[in-house]
Design a protein around this motif. Structure first.
Motif, PDB file in Angstrom:
ATOM      1  N   ILE A 280     -41.530 -14.584  49.272  1.00 24.14           N
ATOM      2  CA  ILE A 280     -41.231 -13.646  48.191  1.00 24.14           C
ATOM      3  C   ILE A 280     -39.925 -12.219  48.897  1.00 24.14           C
ATOM      4  O   ILE A 280     -39.052 -11.564  48.135  1.00 24.14           O
ATOM      5  CB  ILE A 280     -42.460 -12.036  47.164  1.00 24.14           C
ATOM      6  N   GLY A 281     -40.492 -11.561  49.688  1.00 22.06           N
ATOM      7  CA  GLY A 281     -39.436 -10.544  50.187  1.00 22.06           C
ATOM      8  C   GLY A 281     -38.328 -10.893  50.518  1.00 22.06           C
ATOM      9  O   GLY A 281     -37.545 -10.610  50.185  1.00 22.06           O
ATOM     10  N   VAL A 282     -38.032 -12.232  51.132  1.00 19.93           N
ATOM     11  CA  VAL A 282     -36.812 -12.662  51.466  1.00 19.93           C
ATOM     12  C   VAL A 282     -35.744 -13.173  50.234  1.00 19.93           C
ATOM     13  O   VAL A 282     -34.954 -12.434  50.411  1.00 19.93           O
ATOM     14  CB  VAL A 282     -36.596 -13.864  52.328  1.00 19.93           C
ATOM     15  N   PRO A 283     -36.562 -13.730  49.114  1.00 19.22           N
ATOM     16  CA  PRO A 283     -35.470 -14.821  48.406  1.00 19.22           C
ATOM     17  C   PRO A 283     -35.313 -12.744  47.312  1.00 19.22           C
ATOM     18  O   PRO A 283     -33.993 -13.066  46.761  1.00 19.22           O
ATOM     19  CB  PRO A 283     -36.378 -15.586  47.352  1.00 19.22           C
ATOM     20  N   LEU A 284     -35.829 -12.242  47.140  1.00 23.21           N
ATOM     21  CA  LEU A 284     -36.130 -11.126  46.878  1.00 23.21           C
ATOM     22  C   LEU A 284     -34.777 -10.510  47.164  1.00 23.21           C
ATOM     23  O   LEU A 284     -34.171 -10.065  46.396  1.00 23.21           O
ATOM     24  CB  LEU A 284     -37.386 -10.509  45.916  1.00 23.21           C
ATOM     25  N   GLY A 285     -34.526 -10.091  48.703  1.00 22.97           N
ATOM     26  CA  GLY A 285     -34.292  -9.346  49.361  1.00 22.97           C
ATOM     27  C   GLY A 285     -32.843  -9.594  49.385  1.00 22.97           C
ATOM     28  O   GLY A 285     -31.892  -8.950  49.165  1.00 22.97           O
ATOM     29  N   ASN A 286     -32.885 -11.429  48.737  1.00 27.56           N
ATOM     30  CA  ASN A 286     -31.287 -11.742  49.193  1.00 27.56           C
ATOM     31  C   ASN A 286     -30.535 -11.420  47.505  1.00 27.56           C
ATOM     32  O   ASN A 286     -29.172 -11.301  47.578  1.00 27.56           O
ATOM     33  CB  ASN A 286     -31.549 -12.981  48.894  1.00 27.56           C
ATOM     34  N   LEU A 287     -31.005 -11.660  46.307  1.00 30.47           N
ATOM     35  CA  LEU A 287     -30.711 -11.097  45.125  1.00 30.47           C
ATOM     36  C   LEU A 287     -30.245 -10.196  45.216  1.00 30.47           C
ATOM     37  O   LEU A 287     -29.588  -9.664  44.622  1.00 30.47           O
ATOM     38  CB  LEU A 287     -32.355 -11.855  44.382  1.00 30.47           C
ATOM     39  N   ILE A 288     -31.089  -9.168  45.880  1.00 33.34           N
ATOM     40  CA  ILE A 288     -31.042  -7.646  45.777  1.00 33.34           C
ATOM     41  C   ILE A 288     -29.479  -7.207  46.455  1.00 33.34           C
ATOM     42  O   ILE A 288     -28.647  -6.918  46.027  1.00 33.34           O
ATOM     43  CB  ILE A 288     -32.056  -7.018  46.354  1.00 33.34           C
ATOM     44  N   TYR A 289     -29.394  -7.589  47.393  1.00 35.49           N
ATOM     45  CA  TYR A 289     -28.269  -7.295  48.180  1.00 35.49           C
ATOM     46  C   TYR A 289     -26.882  -8.689  47.715  1.00 35.49           C
ATOM     47  O   TYR A 289     -25.875  -7.272  47.924  1.00 35.49           O
ATOM     48  CB  TYR A 289     -28.629  -8.255  49.607  1.00 35.49           C
ATOM     49  N   LYS A 290     -27.106  -9.350  47.016  1.00 43.19           N
ATOM     50  CA  LYS A 290     -25.843 -10.151  46.806  1.00 43.19           C
ATOM     51  C   LYS A 290     -25.835  -9.104  45.512  1.00 43.19           C
ATOM     52  O   LYS A 290     -24.764  -9.489  44.702  1.00 43.19           O
ATOM     53  CB  LYS A 290     -26.341 -11.758  46.513  1.00 43.19           C
ATOM     54  N   ALA A 291     -26.581  -9.143  44.427  1.00 46.87           N
ATOM     55  CA  ALA A 291     -26.531  -8.181  43.168  1.00 46.87           C
ATOM     56  C   ALA A 291     -25.525  -6.952  43.547  1.00 46.87           C
ATOM     57  O   ALA A 291     -25.018  -6.866  42.839  1.00 46.87           O
ATOM     58  CB  ALA A 291     -27.091  -7.697  42.200  1.00 46.87           C
ATOM     59  N   GLY A 292     -25.363  -6.602  44.936  1.00 48.49           N
ATOM     60  CA  GLY A 292     -25.244  -5.140  45.052  1.00 48.49           C
ATOM     61  C   GLY A 292     -23.600  -4.743  45.607  1.00 48.49           C
ATOM     62  O   GLY A 292     -23.305  -4.092  46.516  1.00 48.49           O
ATOM     63  N   LEU A 293     -23.958  -6.164  46.511  1.00 47.54           N
ATOM     64  CA  LEU A 293     -22.656  -6.072  47.100  1.00 47.54           C
ATOM     65  C   LEU A 293     -20.835  -6.678  47.223  1.00 47.54           C
ATOM     66  O   LEU A 293     -20.843  -7.094  45.590  1.00 47.54           O
ATOM     67  CB  LEU A 293     -22.326  -8.023  48.285  1.00 47.54           C
ATOM     68  N   THR A 294     -19.993  -5.870  47.357  1.00 44.01           N
ATOM     69  CA  THR A 294     -19.142  -5.472  46.701  1.00 44.01           C
ATOM     70  C   THR A 294     -17.604  -6.058  47.707  1.00 44.01           C
ATOM     71  O   THR A 294     -17.814  -6.269  48.797  1.00 44.01           O
ATOM     72  CB  THR A 294     -18.733  -4.642  45.758  1.00 44.01           C
ATOM     73  N   VAL A 295     -16.939  -6.509  46.765  1.00 48.46           N
ATOM     74  CA  VAL A 295     -15.705  -7.106  47.695  1.00 48.46           C
ATOM     75  C   VAL A 295     -14.165  -5.776  47.546  1.00 48.46           C
ATOM     76  O   VAL A 295     -14.145  -5.682  46.665  1.00 48.46           O
ATOM     77  CB  VAL A 295     -15.769  -8.326  47.986  1.00 48.46           C
ATOM     78  N   GLU A 296     -13.688  -5.339  48.543  1.00 47.68           N
ATOM     79  CA  GLU A 296     -12.316  -4.590  48.344  1.00 47.68           C
ATOM     80  C   GLU A 296     -11.467  -4.551  49.409  1.00 47.68           C
ATOM     81  O   GLU A 296     -11.683  -5.644  50.592  1.00 47.68           O
ATOM     82  CB  GLU A 296     -12.957  -2.748  48.536  1.00 47.68           C
ATOM     83  N   GLN A 297     -10.386  -5.043  48.816  1.00 48.23           N
ATOM     84  CA  GLN A 297      -8.848  -5.418  48.799  1.00 48.23           C
ATOM     85  C   GLN A 297      -8.309  -4.278  49.974  1.00 48.23           C
ATOM     86  O   GLN A 297      -8.589  -2.894  48.919  1.00 48.23           O
ATOM     87  CB  GLN A 297      -7.797  -5.761  48.304  1.00 48.23           C
ATOM     88  N   MET A 298      -8.607  -3.866  51.152  1.00 45.80           N
ATOM     89  CA  MET A 298      -7.845  -3.179  52.020  1.00 45.80           C
ATOM     90  C   MET A 298      -7.304  -2.987  53.180  1.00 45.80           C
ATOM     91  O   MET A 298      -6.794  -4.204  53.770  1.00 45.80           O
ATOM     92  CB  MET A 298      -9.301  -2.139  53.060  1.00 45.80           C
TER      93      MET A 298
END
Length: 532
Positions: A280-298
């Protein structure tokens, strides 16, 4: 002597089923079928090696020992039974697949950790652990306390464990292994994602290349081979299950003996907690991290960072953005669940007295379980897509009848099992008394069967809804134009990599399943409380 004769008949039946399963391969001599058989058996064997020891150990620790926090652990592991396979695949793909955050962070996107056979075995193996726990757990609960008490008079608790508890649980372990074969042989979600050919995957990939509808023949050799093979193993699982709890066996409600772990309690607790983190923890953590991941052009660089605001925005946006998919998934699944309960309760009422009356329920369950999901979809297409029949063509092209029928077939077996188990407790004397007062067959069925077991049948309907809501393999081929379901939408996005939208959908659905699991757990605890 009668017991030995019964065992011999069982072994003969098992041998006949194995011969029947291999007969199509020998008749047609199809090299492709042999390859698919090898891949399917390899996947089932590897998943069993991973799932059976872990699931059996968890079942014993959580049901028959004094491990702390057993109820909480049972709730969490039981909730995994509600999670569809595509959601579990999405959780692992989000972290360790080609588009996973770990693969990008470590420069392994071209050769990710989860790819090919490794990914398929890992995901199927972990997905099977809760089912092994359920089957082995039922086997442990069917052990009569009187047998263990008698063995305790002649030895210690360790003697009871080795001579009674574990040997009595072995048949349920065999059933769990056979059930894994049925699961892996009838689903193509993970094998299609990682391009591993099995029986179910072959049918799914062949459909777009068949061209004319006249060639969509469900009984061509390759399809018939897989249907007979998997159905035979399904019948074997049902026969073994009936051996665990025959009709004359009345389960004892006496308290089961609890094995004390002593100094090994902390090792067992660490094992259960670690397994829970992996499942539960690892796949759920993967989804949470992926959902909050953003990419910015610097400047000339693209900087990736995680934001709580981003994940909140995704979770709030997901229900509205995919409202149509949620609506159709809910409507079709609810209609399929209602129909499944009606059919299952009728078959279970007929089968409750056993003998030949149980044959319709047994054959229906075996066929619906044994036919792979893509074959169900293929059969529905072959049945409805008829240009010579305007009615069938309308139902296929302009209604939800086709996916409803596919989901009904998929969720019918579990509904039959639950209904059968409930209605088999109806006493013949009660039915005969109702008949003597002039009640016809329908009145007996409605008042004695349905109304007195309405809570159990409601639970069967809920289980059917969950299975239908998460179905992908059977319904993906028959979704009409203008209609889309959540599994089909997520599966399409998974092939292009798990992005924030897919992670948001998966987290929303997992939240709903978590609430459902808590509700069911609370309902069960309430039902178990003694009435004052």
């Amino acid at each position: 002597m009668s017991g030995r004769a019964s065992d011999r008949r069982l072994y003969v039946a098992i041998g006949a089923l194995f011969v029947a399963a291999c007969l199509p391969l020998a008749m047609w001599g199809d090299p492709r079928a042999w390859l698919l058989l090898r891949n399917t058996l390899m996947l089932a064997a590897a998943a069993s090696v991973l799932a059976v020891p872990v699931g059996a150990a968890l079942a014993f620790l959580l049901l028959r020992t004094d491990l702390a926090g057993r109820n909480l652990f049972l709730l969490l592991f039981g909730a995994l039974l509600l999670v569809p396979l595509y959601l579990q695949a999405a959780g692992w793909e989000a972290g360790f697949g080609r588009q996973g955050w770990f693969s990008f962070a470590h420069g392994s996107a071209a050769a990710p950790i989860l790819d090919g056979w490794r990914a398929v075995i890992w995901i199927h193996g972990l997905a099977a652990v809760p089912w092994v726990m359920l089957i082995v757990g039922l086997g442990l609960l069917l052990i009569e306390p009187a047998e263990e008490d008698a063995a305790l008079l002649e030895g210690s608790l360790a003697t009871v464990l080795c001579r009674v508890t574990l040997p009595r649980a072995c048949p349920s372990i065999v059933v769990a292994a056979v059930w894994i074969l049925v699961m892996t042989g009838t689903d193509m979600t993970v094998t299609d994602l990682y391009q591993i050919r099995t029986f179910a995957e072959e049918i799914y990939l062949d459909v777009p290349d068949m061209g004319r509808i006249s060639s969509l023949e469900p009984l061509r050799p390759t399809v018939l081979t897989q249907v007979i093979f998997v159905s035979c193993w399904t019948v074997l699982a049902l026969v073994l299950t009936s051996k665990l709890a025959p009709p004359e066996h009345i389960p004892s409600y006496s308290t089961r003996r609890v094995y004390r772990l002593g100094v090994g309690r902390w090792v067992a607790l660490a094992f259960v907690a670690m397994t829970l983190v992996v499942l539960i923890g690892v796949p759920l953590g993967n989804l949470i991290y992926k959902a909050g991941l953003t990419v910015e052009q610097m400047g000339a660089e693209r900087v990736r960072h995680w934001s709580v605001g981003a994940i909140a925005e995704i979770l709030l946006d997901s229900p509205g953005r995919f409202a149509e998919e949620y609506k159709w998934s809910f409507v079709i699944s609810a209609l399929a669940a209602v129909a499944a309960v009606v059919v299952a309760a009728s078959l279970a009422w007929l089968a409750r007295r056993g003998t030949w009356r149980a044959l319709p329920a047994l054959v229906t369950s075996a066929v619906c379980l044994g036919v792979p999901g893509p074959t169900i979809g293929l059969s529905v297409i072959w049945l409805l897509h008829r240009e010579s029949s305007p009615v069938l063509s309308y139902l296929y092209d302009y209604s939800i009848f086709a996916p409803w029928l596919a989901m009904l077939i998929k969720c019918l077996p579990i509904t039959i099992f639950v209904s059968w188990y409930a209605l088999r407790t109806v006493s013949d004397e009660v039915v005969e008394a109702a008949a003597s007062e002039g009640a016809n067959w329908f009145v007996q069925f409605w008042r004695i069967g349905v109304l007195q077991h309405r809570l159990t049948l409601a639970g069967a309907a809920l289980a059917a809804f969950v299975i239908a809501f998460g179905d992908l393999a059977a319904s993906i081929l028959v979704i009409p134009p203008g209609v889309s379901t959540i599994p089909v939408r997520v599966f399409g996005l998974l092939h292009s990599g798990v992005d924030d939208q897919v992670a948001g959908i998966c987290l929303t659905i997992l939240g709903g399943f978590a609430l459902l699991a808590c509700f069911l757990f609370a309902a069960v605890k309430t039902r178990k409380r003694p009435r004052k």
